[in-house]
Design an enzyme around this catalytic site. Sequence first.
Site, short mmCIF file in Angstrom:
data_model
loop_
_atom_site.label_atom_id
_atom_site.label_comp_id
_atom_site.label_asym_id
_atom_site.label_seq_id
_atom_site.Cartn_x
_atom_site.Cartn_y
_atom_site.Cartn_z
N HIS A 305 0.33 -33.57 -43.85
CA HIS A 305 -0.66 -33.86 -44.88
C HIS A 305 -1.05 -32.58 -45.59
CE1 HIS A 305 -4.25 -35.44 -46.85
NE2 HIS A 305 -3.68 -36.61 -46.68
N ASP A 362 -0.39 -43.25 -42.56
CA ASP A 362 0.73 -44.17 -42.81
C ASP A 362 1.65 -44.35 -41.61
OD1 ASP A 362 0.04 -44.74 -45.42
OD2 ASP A 362 0.94 -42.88 -46.14
N1 CMC Z 1 8.72 -33.67 -41.71
C1 CMC Z 1 9.30 -32.44 -41.55
N2 CMC Z 1 8.86 -31.31 -42.11
C2 CMC Z 1 7.75 -31.39 -42.88
C3 CMC Z 1 7.08 -32.62 -43.08
C4 CMC Z 1 7.60 -33.77 -42.46
N3 CMC Z 1 7.00 -34.96 -42.63
N4 CMC Z 1 6.02 -32.41 -43.88
C5 CMC Z 1 6.01 -31.10 -44.17
N5 CMC Z 1 7.05 -30.48 -43.56
C6 CMC Z 1 7.36 -29.05 -43.62
C7 CMC Z 1 7.98 -28.68 -44.96
O1 CMC Z 1 9.39 -28.73 -44.92
C8 CMC Z 1 7.46 -27.27 -45.17
O2 CMC Z 1 8.25 -26.38 -44.41
P1 CMC Z 1 8.50 -24.88 -44.97
O3 CMC Z 1 7.15 -24.23 -45.00
O4 CMC Z 1 9.41 -24.30 -43.93
O5 CMC Z 1 9.10 -25.02 -46.32
C9 CMC Z 1 6.07 -27.29 -44.52
O6 CMC Z 1 6.11 -28.35 -43.55
C10 CMC Z 1 4.95 -27.58 -45.51
O7 CMC Z 1 5.28 -28.76 -46.24
P2 CMC Z 1 4.95 -28.97 -47.78
O8 CMC Z 1 5.83 -30.04 -48.33
O9 CMC Z 1 4.93 -27.66 -48.48
O10 CMC Z 1 3.45 -29.48 -47.66
P3 CMC Z 1 2.65 -30.32 -48.73
O11 CMC Z 1 1.23 -30.12 -48.43
O12 CMC Z 1 3.12 -30.00 -50.12
O13 CMC Z 1 3.10 -31.84 -48.45
C11 CMC Z 1 3.19 -34.06 -47.62
C12 CMC Z 1 2.35 -32.77 -47.76
C13 CMC Z 1 2.31 -35.18 -47.10
C14 CMC Z 1 3.74 -34.49 -49.01
C15 CMC Z 1 4.36 -33.77 -46.64
O14 CMC Z 1 3.86 -33.44 -45.37
C16 CMC Z 1 5.33 -34.95 -46.54
O15 CMC Z 1 6.25 -35.07 -47.36
N6 CMC Z 1 5.14 -35.86 -45.53
C17 CMC Z 1 5.94 -37.05 -45.42
C18 CMC Z 1 5.43 -38.11 -46.39
C19 CMC Z 1 4.13 -38.72 -45.94
O16 CMC Z 1 3.96 -39.11 -44.79
N7 CMC Z 1 3.20 -38.88 -46.90
C20 CMC Z 1 1.91 -39.55 -46.66
C21 CMC Z 1 0.75 -38.60 -46.82
S1 CMC Z 1 -0.78 -39.32 -46.20
C22 CMC Z 1 -1.11 -40.69 -47.20
C23 CMC Z 1 -1.16 -40.39 -48.66
O17 CMC Z 1 -1.69 -39.38 -49.09
O18 CMC Z 1 -0.68 -41.22 -49.42
#
Ligand code: CMC
Length: 427
Positions: A305, A362
């Site tokens: 998140h 989720d």
């Molecule tokens: N699985 C594996 N690695 C992950 C995941 C994951 N679900 N989420 C983040 N990471 C890693 C990512 O690869 C990155 O690694 P590095 O620093 O080495 O590049 C690091 O963690 C930080 O990730 P980010 O994408 O820069 O973080 P963000 O804050 O931009 O993204 C997120 C947050 C929710 C989009 C992301 O965690 C994600 O894609 N999760 C899966 C989708 C998901 O479950 N979304 C629902 C969110 S909660 C409900 C809502 O808001 O709708």
Amino acid sequence: MGNQAKFSAGGNDHEFPILSGSVGPDVVDIRKLYAQTGMFTYDPGFTSTASCESALTYIDGDEGVLLHRGYSIEQLSEESSFMEVSYLLLNGELPGKAELEDFSRTITRHTMLHEQLATFYRGFRRDAHPMAIMCGVVGALSAFYHDSTDISDPVHRKISSHRLIAKMPTIAAMAYKYSVGQPFVYPDNSLSYTGNFLRMTFGVPAEKYEVNPVVEQALDRIFILHADHEQNASTSTVRLAGSSGANPFACIAAGIACLWGPAHGGANEAALNMLKEIGTPDKIPHYIDRAKDKNDPFRLMGFGHRVYKNYDPRATVMQKTVREVLTALKVNDPIFEVALQLEDMALNDPYFIEKKLFPNVDFYSGIILSAIGFPTTMFTVLFALARTVGWVAQWNEMISDPGQKIGRPRQLYTGPTARDYIPLDKR
Ligand code: CMC
């Protein structure tokens, strides 16, 4: 004069006011930055930028805290109802008994849709994703309810807010009915908000539908858990769309479009599909390895998140609710065991520990929704239904804010500088 943040650029010192909210990090007020320095800030994804002032929802991502108007999500989901939380978000305080009855009655009386809207559905293919239908039909509401689109009139704003909250279950249920080829079921105003939605979705005109109270309560709780979440992507979309003066129905349609993405509301559908693909606990290590592999785009859906770096408090409530629903419905879903083991394995893996990746709201919701009988394509629709109250409350807050301006971010331009046009025959 309060605290100031000092900033040096181009040999000059500048000072900007530091503003404090009621709780949470202070913010540097950089509204005069460009005028004073000729520079913009650069913050793609708004990771360090507060886009507005808001008194609705507070999140402390490090502590796993989520408060609506000061009340914790744990208490609200345990003791309150979705109607009560809706009132709270819209009005700022919990309703008294009479206020709640009055509010519920008002919402109930707006549940029917203009009959001509039913013909819109027939324009969609039967296999259309229900989120596509939601974007279209909600956007079309402004063409039917002209008497509540004057955003400068607080009465219009109130009526359109009530209409959106009231009609969303009807629109969502009709999207489902259309996809399965069953007749639309009209609202029954003797039922609760959530009971009525269950009947419109799963009832048929040929039979009496009995609302299962355990399912009704669980779904109502899921709605509470999704009601609002501060300045997330879809809420920011609603605010940005609304900042130009667009009508509320159009703004909420924009929010629905943003919510659809798999990184946001689409994650509940993606999470259940992922759990089904994993299928059995012995396959979990393979998927954990894939999630950690930089060269593999796969991510654990329902994990991670932007704000929560401890635990998503909504996921805790959701996990508890899964057990209650599966027990009450006597469903033995092997996917729940896969989910529990996946969570356990990921939370003990250094990659997920270091990056502070935890299950989010989720991760477990799909298992409950699937046990209730919703197809995966409806999951994000249910999120949209519940989040509508948050969107509407945030939109109202923005319109009533005297400091509100059209949202207009700047950019770091990296394209070509000015050059002469070359006629086609010279290229
Ligand atoms: N699985 C594996 N690695 C992950 C995941 C994951 N679900 N989420 C983040 N990471 C890693 C990512 O690869 C990155 O690694 P590095 O620093 O080495 O590049 C690091 O963690 C930080 O990730 P980010 O994408 O820069 O973080 P963000 O804050 O931009 O993204 C997120 C947050 C929710 C989009 C992301 O965690 C994600 O894609 N999760 C899966 C989708 C998901 O479950 N979304 C629902 C969110 S909660 C409900 C809502 O808001 O709708």
